[in-house]
Scaffold this motif. Structure first.
Motif, mmCIF file in Angstrom:
data_model
loop_
_atom_site.group_PDB
_atom_site.id
_atom_site.type_symbol
_atom_site.label_atom_id
_atom_site.label_comp_id
_atom_site.label_asym_id
_atom_site.label_seq_id
_atom_site.Cartn_x
_atom_site.Cartn_y
_atom_site.Cartn_z
ATOM 1 N N HIS A 197 85.961 -8.998 -19.428
ATOM 2 C CA HIS A 197 84.696 -9.697 -19.745
ATOM 3 C C HIS A 197 83.756 -8.759 -20.276
ATOM 4 O O HIS A 197 82.498 -9.067 -20.392
ATOM 5 N N THR A 198 84.035 -7.532 -21.062
ATOM 6 C CA THR A 198 83.174 -6.677 -21.711
ATOM 7 C C THR A 198 83.751 -6.392 -22.876
ATOM 8 O O THR A 198 84.808 -6.709 -23.181
ATOM 9 N N ILE A 199 82.713 -6.051 -23.842
ATOM 10 C CA ILE A 199 83.202 -5.706 -25.363
ATOM 11 C C ILE A 199 84.262 -4.479 -25.341
ATOM 12 O O ILE A 199 85.330 -4.648 -25.948
ATOM 13 N N ASP A 200 84.135 -3.626 -24.217
ATOM 14 C CA ASP A 200 85.179 -2.515 -24.103
ATOM 15 C C ASP A 200 86.407 -2.971 -23.898
ATOM 16 O O ASP A 200 87.387 -2.680 -24.338
ATOM 17 N N ASP A 201 86.430 -4.039 -22.933
ATOM 18 C CA ASP A 201 87.880 -4.425 -22.735
ATOM 19 C C ASP A 201 88.453 -5.489 -23.822
ATOM 20 O O ASP A 201 89.732 -5.300 -24.087
ATOM 21 N N ILE A 202 87.523 -6.063 -24.289
ATOM 22 C CA ILE A 202 88.116 -6.891 -25.520
ATOM 23 C C ILE A 202 88.960 -5.781 -26.660
ATOM 24 O O ILE A 202 89.847 -6.086 -27.435
ATOM 25 N N LYS A 203 87.883 -4.832 -26.873
ATOM 26 C CA LYS A 203 88.306 -3.739 -27.759
ATOM 27 C C LYS A 203 89.453 -3.006 -27.455
ATOM 28 O O LYS A 203 90.528 -2.822 -28.373
ATOM 29 N N ARG A 204 89.755 -2.752 -26.112
ATOM 30 C CA ARG A 204 90.781 -2.064 -25.835
ATOM 31 C C ARG A 204 91.992 -2.829 -26.094
ATOM 32 O O ARG A 204 93.287 -2.498 -26.461
ATOM 33 N N ILE A 205 91.988 -4.246 -25.547
ATOM 34 C CA ILE A 205 93.305 -5.079 -25.503
ATOM 35 C C ILE A 205 93.627 -5.568 -27.122
ATOM 36 O O ILE A 205 94.826 -5.642 -27.374
ATOM 37 N N THR A 206 92.577 -5.992 -27.745
ATOM 38 C CA THR A 206 92.807 -6.642 -29.078
ATOM 39 C C THR A 206 92.491 -5.604 -30.304
ATOM 40 O O THR A 206 92.765 -5.942 -31.193
ATOM 41 N N ARG A 207 91.852 -4.670 -30.178
ATOM 42 C CA ARG A 207 91.539 -3.745 -31.121
ATOM 43 C C ARG A 207 90.199 -4.480 -31.878
ATOM 44 O O ARG A 207 89.724 -3.698 -32.935
ATOM 45 N N ALA A 208 89.725 -5.483 -31.365
ATOM 46 C CA ALA A 208 88.522 -6.092 -32.221
ATOM 47 C C ALA A 208 87.346 -4.873 -32.178
ATOM 48 O O ALA A 208 87.001 -4.428 -31.081
ATOM 49 N N GLY A 209 86.600 -4.537 -33.414
ATOM 50 C CA GLY A 209 85.668 -3.780 -33.183
ATOM 51 C C GLY A 209 86.314 -2.185 -33.596
ATOM 52 O O GLY A 209 85.152 -1.239 -33.357
ATOM 53 N N MET A 210 87.571 -1.832 -33.648
ATOM 54 C CA MET A 210 87.939 -0.575 -33.813
ATOM 55 C C MET A 210 88.110 -0.299 -35.504
ATOM 56 O O MET A 210 88.713 0.546 -35.487
ATOM 57 N N GLY A 211 87.790 -1.176 -36.088
ATOM 58 C CA GLY A 211 87.988 -1.129 -37.551
ATOM 59 C C GLY A 211 87.040 -0.254 -38.227
ATOM 60 O O GLY A 211 86.269 0.674 -37.573
ATOM 61 N N LEU A 212 87.036 -0.086 -39.634
ATOM 62 C CA LEU A 212 85.933 0.725 -40.267
ATOM 63 C C LEU A 212 84.603 0.494 -40.000
ATOM 64 O O LEU A 212 83.696 1.548 -39.746
ATOM 65 N N CYS A 213 84.176 -0.825 -39.634
ATOM 66 C CA CYS A 213 82.776 -1.004 -39.385
ATOM 67 C C CYS A 213 82.489 -0.629 -37.780
ATOM 68 O O CYS A 213 81.201 -0.582 -37.499
ATOM 69 N N GLN A 214 83.436 -0.369 -36.928
ATOM 70 C CA GLN A 214 83.282 0.214 -35.688
ATOM 71 C C GLN A 214 82.363 -0.883 -34.979
ATOM 72 O O GLN A 214 81.486 -0.638 -33.945
ATOM 73 N N GLY A 215 82.666 -2.241 -35.188
ATOM 74 C CA GLY A 215 82.075 -3.346 -34.524
ATOM 75 C C GLY A 215 80.698 -3.816 -34.940
ATOM 76 O O GLY A 215 79.824 -4.794 -34.479
ATOM 77 N N ARG A 216 80.302 -2.983 -36.123
ATOM 78 C CA ARG A 216 78.977 -3.526 -36.516
ATOM 79 C C ARG A 216 79.007 -5.070 -37.217
ATOM 80 O O ARG A 216 77.988 -5.783 -37.233
ATOM 81 N N SER A 217 80.031 -5.560 -37.626
ATOM 82 C CA SER A 217 80.237 -6.671 -38.297
ATOM 83 C C SER A 217 80.662 -7.629 -37.050
ATOM 84 O O SER A 217 79.901 -8.957 -36.895
ATOM 85 N N CYS A 218 81.396 -7.468 -36.061
ATOM 86 C CA CYS A 218 81.803 -8.466 -35.188
ATOM 87 C C CYS A 218 81.198 -8.315 -33.826
ATOM 88 O O CYS A 218 81.498 -9.176 -32.768
ATOM 89 N N GLY A 219 80.556 -7.112 -33.188
ATOM 90 C CA GLY A 219 80.307 -6.936 -32.026
ATOM 91 C C GLY A 219 79.257 -8.137 -31.357
ATOM 92 O O GLY A 219 79.566 -8.315 -30.177
#
Length: 98
Positions: free
Chosen positions: A30-52
């Motif tokens: 239930h946290t953005i960091d959890d979602i990031k670790r599991i799906t890689r969402a927010g780990m791209g070039l924008c570092q989550g600025r577009s999708c965070g």
């Protein structure tokens, strides 16, 4: 919303869909960091600025938490490219100092 309607990208950099994010939230993350670790969402070039903020809104809607509680407070700077010439010039300076 039908299941097939959830196959659009929330994180374009890492190509993570709404369905993938919702599935992870349903598993108990239930946290953005959890979602990031599991799906890689927010780990791209924008570092989550577009999708965070979109991911935070999805978490808030699915968990009932206030958006302020879910939002991440800091972002990393995006990756910037450097010309190889710059690196070569730095390396030759170091070699001369030795």
């Amino acid at each position: 919303m039908k299941e097939g309607d959830k196959d659009f990208f929330i994180c374009r950099c890492e190509e993570v869909t709404l369905k993938e994010i919702e599935d992870v939230i349903d598993e108990g993350y239930h946290t953005i960091d959890d979602i990031k670790r599991i799906t890689r969402a927010g780990m791209g070039l924008c570092q989550g600025r577009s999708c965070g903020k979109v991911i935070a809104r999805i978490i808030a809607q699915k968990t009932g938490k206030p958006i302020e509680e879910v939002l991440q407070v800091s972002y990393r700077f995006p990756v910037r490219t450097e010309k190889m010439k710059v690196l070569d010039e730095e390396g030759s300076t170091d070699a001369q100092d030795s």
